[in-house]
Design an enzyme around this catalytic site. Structure first.
Site, PDB file in Angstrom:
ATOM      1  N   GLN A 255       0.828  -1.204   0.000  1.00  0.00           N
ATOM      2  CA  GLN A 255       0.000   0.000   0.000  1.00  0.00           C
ATOM      3  C   GLN A 255       0.863   1.256   0.000  1.00  0.00           C
ATOM      4  OE1 GLN A 255      -3.543  -0.026  -0.179  1.00  0.00           O
ATOM      5  NE2 GLN A 255      -2.804   1.925  -0.896  1.00  0.00           N
ATOM      6  N   HIS A 258       2.217   3.080  -3.199  1.00  0.00           N
ATOM      7  CA  HIS A 258       1.330   3.848  -4.085  1.00  0.00           C
ATOM      8  C   HIS A 258       1.754   5.304  -4.163  1.00  0.00           C
ATOM      9  CE1 HIS A 258      -1.794   1.391  -5.794  1.00  0.00           C
ATOM     10  NE2 HIS A 258      -2.034   0.802  -4.644  1.00  0.00           N
ATOM     11  N   GLU A 322     -10.052   1.781   3.369  1.00  0.00           N
ATOM     12  CA  GLU A 322     -10.299   1.372   1.980  1.00  0.00           C
ATOM     13  C   GLU A 322     -10.109  -0.140   1.863  1.00  0.00           C
ATOM     14  OE1 GLU A 322      -8.466   2.311  -2.467  1.00  0.00           O
ATOM     15  OE2 GLU A 322      -7.309   2.793  -0.676  1.00  0.00           O
ATOM     16  N   HIS A 323      -8.988  -0.632   2.371  1.00  0.00           N
ATOM     17  CA  HIS A 323      -8.690  -2.065   2.397  1.00  0.00           C
ATOM     18  C   HIS A 323      -8.519  -2.494   3.851  1.00  0.00           C
ATOM     19  CE1 HIS A 323      -6.821  -0.421  -1.344  1.00  0.00           C
ATOM     20  NE2 HIS A 323      -7.432  -1.450  -1.892  1.00  0.00           N
ATOM     21  N   ASP A 356      -6.542  -6.273  -5.767  1.00  0.00           N
ATOM     22  CA  ASP A 356      -6.097  -5.211  -6.657  1.00  0.00           C
ATOM     23  C   ASP A 356      -6.029  -5.676  -8.107  1.00  0.00           C
ATOM     24  OD1 ASP A 356      -5.910  -3.271  -4.766  1.00  0.00           O
ATOM     25  OD2 ASP A 356      -3.731  -3.318  -4.575  1.00  0.00           O
ATOM     26  N   HIS A 415     -53.472  17.175  -6.733  1.00  0.00           N
ATOM     27  CA  HIS A 415     -53.113  15.771  -6.521  1.00  0.00           C
ATOM     28  C   HIS A 415     -54.363  14.946  -6.193  1.00  0.00           C
ATOM     29  CE1 HIS A 415     -48.967  17.129  -6.419  1.00  0.00           C
ATOM     30  NE2 HIS A 415     -48.536  15.887  -6.208  1.00  0.00           N
TER      31      HIS A 415
END
Length: 428
Positions: A255, A258, A322-323, A356, A415
């Site tokens: 991770q 990145h 996220e993960h 991934d 209505h």
């Protein structure tokens, strides 16, 4: 990576806060580019491509010749790997198709819902030092399965005005309609507003840096849908005594590489595990080609030692990663407690890299705590749900009086009248 031992519960929220950018400065810069793209179209796109990517392009759209050349440059072994991932992603996302179910809510009243593809979607694929061709699989495949008619892809060119061959090969493989050599804010603006060359779309999906993320946020306010708010990528690993320190360190670094703004968090119940992982992480870090980026990310990361796995899961739910990796032989025991996470990886062999690339799940996921309220990309991201209802004569008589009373109570006489004129005719 610093180790924080047994923090008090009231400290957890502060620990879980992400890095905050200077929002005012960022927004002003992004708004200026979007405004120019909206007003000047291709001229602005060419201008900012030269300014930000350092290349003067002669044309924006990728040609068939370029696609063929790219295919020839991609090794057969990589094509096979991409093919394997494609098959698994297709299988998982095809399983998400829904069959419309008609429901009789009252005598003579039938309701149902149908999924209809978004006609025009735009995919943003980051380039730079890590050309994310895998993200094309994650976005292009469900778009195709959903039945989107136009699938536009924008990705930044290199200094020679070229796109990475693997990106072009993958885009062609999954059925992208048109590919453009445009990145950054100008790409988001072009897909949102349309230019002389780049068509406008109804929804934009895909990851990007803080500028791309802010651009997506701003165009959403102007009526163009986006997949989700997003920020730097992140992982949280919960590890117990049955974990393998070497695996956990590798997952944290996968991770961290990145980017400098990524974050990797370790949560464990054992101080020795934390120390062993940090030691192994330091060792593995030195072997990475992207170690300078990873080092900066690790500086912004941390390990937390808590009293139990239950506390660890609670901490993770506050962080909303996220993960989320549960590095434990008993990982399945903790599924029930997980309420906030983009994608979850269970057990010592379920590494984030699997999701991934090739397990089949989608890797375009909510970051920055947005997993508390957003889902990752799925087939649903490429469709809208249209509801239908059919009311017969019997149906209008069944529910009509209730509707008249409710409409009258709200002071909406027209209505009520829409019901009354029908009931009057039927009762004569």
């Amino acid at each position: 990576m610093k180790i924080i031992k047994y923090p008090q519960v009231q400290e957890w929220e502060q620990l879980c806060k992400r890095v905050v950018f200077n929002e005012n400065s960022l927004q002003e810069k992004v708004q200026a580019v979007l405004k120019e793209v909206k007003e000047d179209g291709d001229i602005a796109v060419y201008k900012y491509t030269q300014l930000f990517d350092g290349v003067q392009l002669n044309s924006l759209e990728v040609t068939e010749k370029e696609l063929q050349e790219a295919s020839d440059l991609v090794a057969e072994e990589l094509k096979e790997a991409i093919g394997l991932a494609k098959k698994n992603i297709e299988l998982f996302h095809t399983s998400q198709k829904e069959t419309p179910k008609k429901v009789t809510t009252a005598q003579g009243v039938t309701c149902w819902r149908k999924s209809v593809a978004i006609e025009k979607v735009g995919l943003y694929i980051p380039g730079g030092s890590a050309p994310l061709f895998s993200t094309i699989l994650m976005l292009g495949i469900p778009a195709k399965i959903a039945g989107c008619k136009e699938i536009i892809l924008c990705t930044p060119p290199n200094k020679e005005g070229k796109i990475n061959p693997a990106i072009l090969y993958t885009a062609s493989l999954v059925g992208v309609t048109k590919i453009f050599k445009v990145g950054g804010v100008q790409a988001i603006g072009a897909m949102a507003y349309g230019t002389e060359t780049i068509p406008n779309v109804y929804k934009i999906l895909g990851p990007g840096n803080q500028f791309v993320t802010k651009a997506k946020e701003l165009i959403q306010q102007q009526g163009v849908a986006i997949d989700m708010p997003a920020g730097p990528s992140e992982v949280l690993v919960i590890a117990d005594e049955t974990c393998t320190s070497e695996y956990v360190a590798a997952d944290l670094l996968s991770q961290a590489e990145h980017g400098a703004d990524s974050q990797a968090v370790l949560v464990t119940t054992n101080e020795e595990i934390a120390q062993n992982v940090v030691k192994e992480l330091t060792k593995q870090l030195e072997e990475l080609p992207r170690k300078e980026l990873a080092k900066k990310a690790i500086e912004n990361s941390f390990a937390v030692v808590l009293n139990s796995i239950e506390e660890s899961v609670q901490f993770s739910n506050i962080y909303a990663p996220e993960h989320l990796i549960i590095a434990s032989e008993k990982a399945s025991n903790y599924i029930g407690g997980i309420v906030n996470a983009g994608s979850v990886f269970l057990g010592n062999y379920s590494c984030e890299s699997a999701g991934d690339y090739a397990s089949g799940t989608n890797h375009t996921l909510p970051t920055n705590g947005y997993a508390k309220s957003y889902s990752g990309v799925s087939l649903d991201s490429f469709v809208k749900k249209i509801t239908f209802q059919e009311v017969t004569q019997e149906g209008i008589q069944t529910i009509g009086k209730a509707i008249e009373l409710m409409a009258e109570t709200e002071g909406l006489q027209a209505h009520k009248n829409a019901i009354s004129v029908r009931l009057k005719e039927l009762n004569n």
